[in-house]
Enzyme design. Structure first.
Site, PDB file in Angstrom:
ATOM      1  N   TYR A 189      80.903  45.775   9.753  1.00 48.46           N
ATOM      2  CA  TYR A 189      80.156  45.963  10.829  1.00 48.46           C
ATOM      3  C   TYR A 189      79.949  44.688  11.574  1.00 48.46           C
ATOM      4  O   TYR A 189      79.874  44.656  12.777  1.00 48.46           O
ATOM      5  CB  TYR A 189      78.923  46.597  10.602  1.00 48.46           C
ATOM      6  N   LYS A 204      85.273  49.630  -3.396  1.00 51.28           N
ATOM      7  CA  LYS A 204      86.728  49.634  -3.477  1.00 51.28           C
ATOM      8  C   LYS A 204      87.247  48.426  -4.232  1.00 51.28           C
ATOM      9  O   LYS A 204      88.409  47.952  -3.582  1.00 51.28           O
ATOM     10  CB  LYS A 204      87.482  49.997  -1.976  1.00 51.28           C
ATOM     11  N   ASP A 228      86.637  56.538  -2.782  1.00 47.68           N
ATOM     12  CA  ASP A 228      87.218  57.460  -2.544  1.00 47.68           C
ATOM     13  C   ASP A 228      86.968  58.669  -3.331  1.00 47.68           C
ATOM     14  O   ASP A 228      86.822  59.653  -3.200  1.00 47.68           O
ATOM     15  CB  ASP A 228      89.065  57.427  -2.387  1.00 47.68           C
ATOM     16  N   ASP A 260      78.109  54.489   5.595  1.00 48.29           N
ATOM     17  CA  ASP A 260      78.019  55.215   6.974  1.00 48.29           C
ATOM     18  C   ASP A 260      78.745  56.695   6.693  1.00 48.29           C
ATOM     19  O   ASP A 260      78.319  57.493   7.015  1.00 48.29           O
ATOM     20  CB  ASP A 260      78.658  54.646   8.195  1.00 48.29           C
ATOM     21  N   ASP A 288      77.040  60.742   5.986  1.00 42.26           N
ATOM     22  CA  ASP A 288      77.513  62.094   6.674  1.00 42.26           C
ATOM     23  C   ASP A 288      77.899  63.025   5.569  1.00 42.26           C
ATOM     24  O   ASP A 288      77.584  64.311   5.703  1.00 42.26           O
ATOM     25  CB  ASP A 288      78.548  61.700   7.569  1.00 42.26           C
TER      26      ASP A 288
HETATM   27  C1  IPM Z   1      74.592  55.694  11.902  1.00 42.11           C
HETATM   28  C2  IPM Z   1      75.427  55.946  13.074  1.00 42.11           C
HETATM   29  C3  IPM Z   1      75.387  54.344  13.542  1.00 42.11           C
HETATM   30  C4  IPM Z   1      76.255  53.396  12.424  1.00 42.11           C
HETATM   31  C5  IPM Z   1      76.269  54.113  14.861  1.00 42.11           C
HETATM   32  C6  IPM Z   1      75.769  55.059  15.904  1.00 42.11           C
HETATM   33  C7  IPM Z   1      76.423  52.754  15.219  1.00 42.11           C
HETATM   34  O1  IPM Z   1      76.735  56.325  12.848  1.00 42.11           O
HETATM   35  O2  IPM Z   1      73.327  55.431  11.834  1.00 42.11           O
HETATM   36  O3  IPM Z   1      74.941  56.167  10.603  1.00 42.11           O
HETATM   37  O4  IPM Z   1      77.583  53.563  12.467  1.00 42.11           O
HETATM   38  O5  IPM Z   1      75.746  52.780  11.773  1.00 42.11           O
HETATM   39 MN    MN Z   2      77.023  57.274  10.750  1.00 41.97          MN
END
Ligand code: IPM
Ligand code: MN
Length: 365
Positions: free
Chosen positions: A141, A187, A219, A243, A247
């Site tokens: 990042y 990884k 993975d 990240d 999710d």
């Molecule tokens: C998160 C979001 C952010 C990230 C974006 C909005 C920059 O997806 O907080 O997970 O990638 O960190």
């Molecule tokens: Mn995110």
């Protein structure tokens, strides 16, 4: 006690769920011997529209002067074609970096009354309770060099020793208070930066002999989260992998609309839902306020040492879900569809109820 909080509603549904979070602050302030000084500032596209800048010095200064920062969400279609550094997302990244919020804690916990809502089977999910600890201020990042031109695009994934050491230490410290197991995700079969991550993790582990450490490729981890999520306690991982994995973890627990997060550094702390700004439902009183309210609970726990208030909030959310109230993202047959405001009303009612029960309990003792 009095605490100063910078409030950053941001974009899209961030605005309306923040209003609900602030209602909660008021209720908690009335119940407990605590007061909050709120300073509302802009961030993201909303800030860009007003000032031509998604994160102003004024907003940053307010955060530096606060005990905690509460953030709604940033982003939206409207700002997607802006130059990279003007995008709402760039503001969030700059804020994390400026406050040095290197440790991002994202709990993946299943509310009991909610097992049915997940895309996974009950027997796989039941008892799932882990946290993703995501390194938040380094890795690909932020790594240099980065850029793109007509012929190529590039980013750099790099980690320094102090960066890996401090996040690994956090993972072991968190594991101490939980199931005493850390899974470090990388990884390392392909990336040198991951090999390094793994080695430094092992070194830090020497100070924590009571914690079990294992290593897993990213993975495989993605697969294991949906195959057998109960195996995880603390998942330690780098910025990009965290990240993605958070999710996945969010979705197995029902909806991203339920997941709070804490981003913590040596000096500052920021609390925000894991979900985004959901521009498609913004302004319609449809958004799920639970992740935002649960982020407030995390703030009480981590920044204000008010874990009793945090527990009351969590219990109030659990009871509200048990009563069958659902916002549109977690809608289920036979359940009552409610709006953002109605969901918050119900959680506040439950909060009052639990708090009173506990007060009576204490009185009887
Ligand atoms: C998160 C979001 C952010 C990230 C974006 C909005 C920059 O997806 O907080 O997970 O990638 O960190
Ligand atoms: Mn995110």
């Amino acid at each position: 006690m009095s605490y100063k909080i910078t409030v950053l509603p941001g974009d899209g549904i961030g605005q309306e769920i923040m209003v609900q979070a602030l209602r909660f602050l008021k209720v908690v302030a009335e119940k407990f011997d605590v007061s909050f000084q709120l300073e509302e500032k802009q961030i993201g596209g909303t800030s860009y529209d007003l000032f031509g800048n998604p994160l102003t010095e004024d907003t940053l200064e307010s955060c530096y002067a606060s005990d905690a920062v509460l953030l709604g969400a940033v982003g939206g279609y409207k700002w997607e074609s802006l130059e990279h550094h003007l995008k709402p997302e760039a503001a969030l990244l700059k804020l994390r970096k400026s406050l040095d919020l290197y440790a991002n804690i994202r709990p993946a916990r299943v509310y009991k009354s909610f097992l049915e809502a997940s895309s996974l089977k009950n027997e796989i999910l039941d008892g799932t309770d882990f946290v993703v600890l995501r390194e938040l201020t380094g890795g690909i990042y932020f790594g240099q060099p980065r850029g793109y031109d007509k012929n190529e695009g590039y980013n750099t994934m790099r980690y320094s020793r102090p960066e890996v050491e401090r996040i690994a230490r956090q993972a072991f410290e968190i594991a101490k208070t939980r199931g005493k197991r850390v899974t470090s995700v990388d990884k390392a079969n392909v990336l040198e930066v991951s090999q390094f991550w793994r080695e430094v993790g092992k070194e830090v582990h020497k100070d924590y002999p009571e914690i079990e450490l294992n290593h897993m490729y990213v993975d495989n981890t993605a697969m294991q989260i949906v195959r057998n999520p109960r195996q995880f306690d603390v998942m330690l991982t780098s910025n990009l992998f965290g990240d993605i994995l958070s999710d996945i973890a969010g979705m197995i627990t029902g909806s991203l609309g339920m997941l709070p997060s804490a981003s913590i550094g040596e000096k500052y702390a920021l609390y925000e839902p894991v979900h985004g700004s959901a521009p498609d439902i913004a302004g319609q009183n449809k958004a799920n306020p639970i992740a935002m309210i649960a982020s407030v609970a995390m703030m009480f726990e981590y920044s204000f040492q008010m874990s009793h208030a945090a527990k009351l909030i969590d219990e109030a959310i659990e009871r509200t879900l048990k009563k069958g109230l659902r916002t549109v993202d977690i809608q289920q047959q036979g359940m009552k569809l409610v709006s953002t405001v109605e969901m918050t009303d119900a959680i506040i009612n439950q909060f009052e109820e639990v708090a009173n029960e506990q007060a009576v309990g204490m009185f009887l003792l």
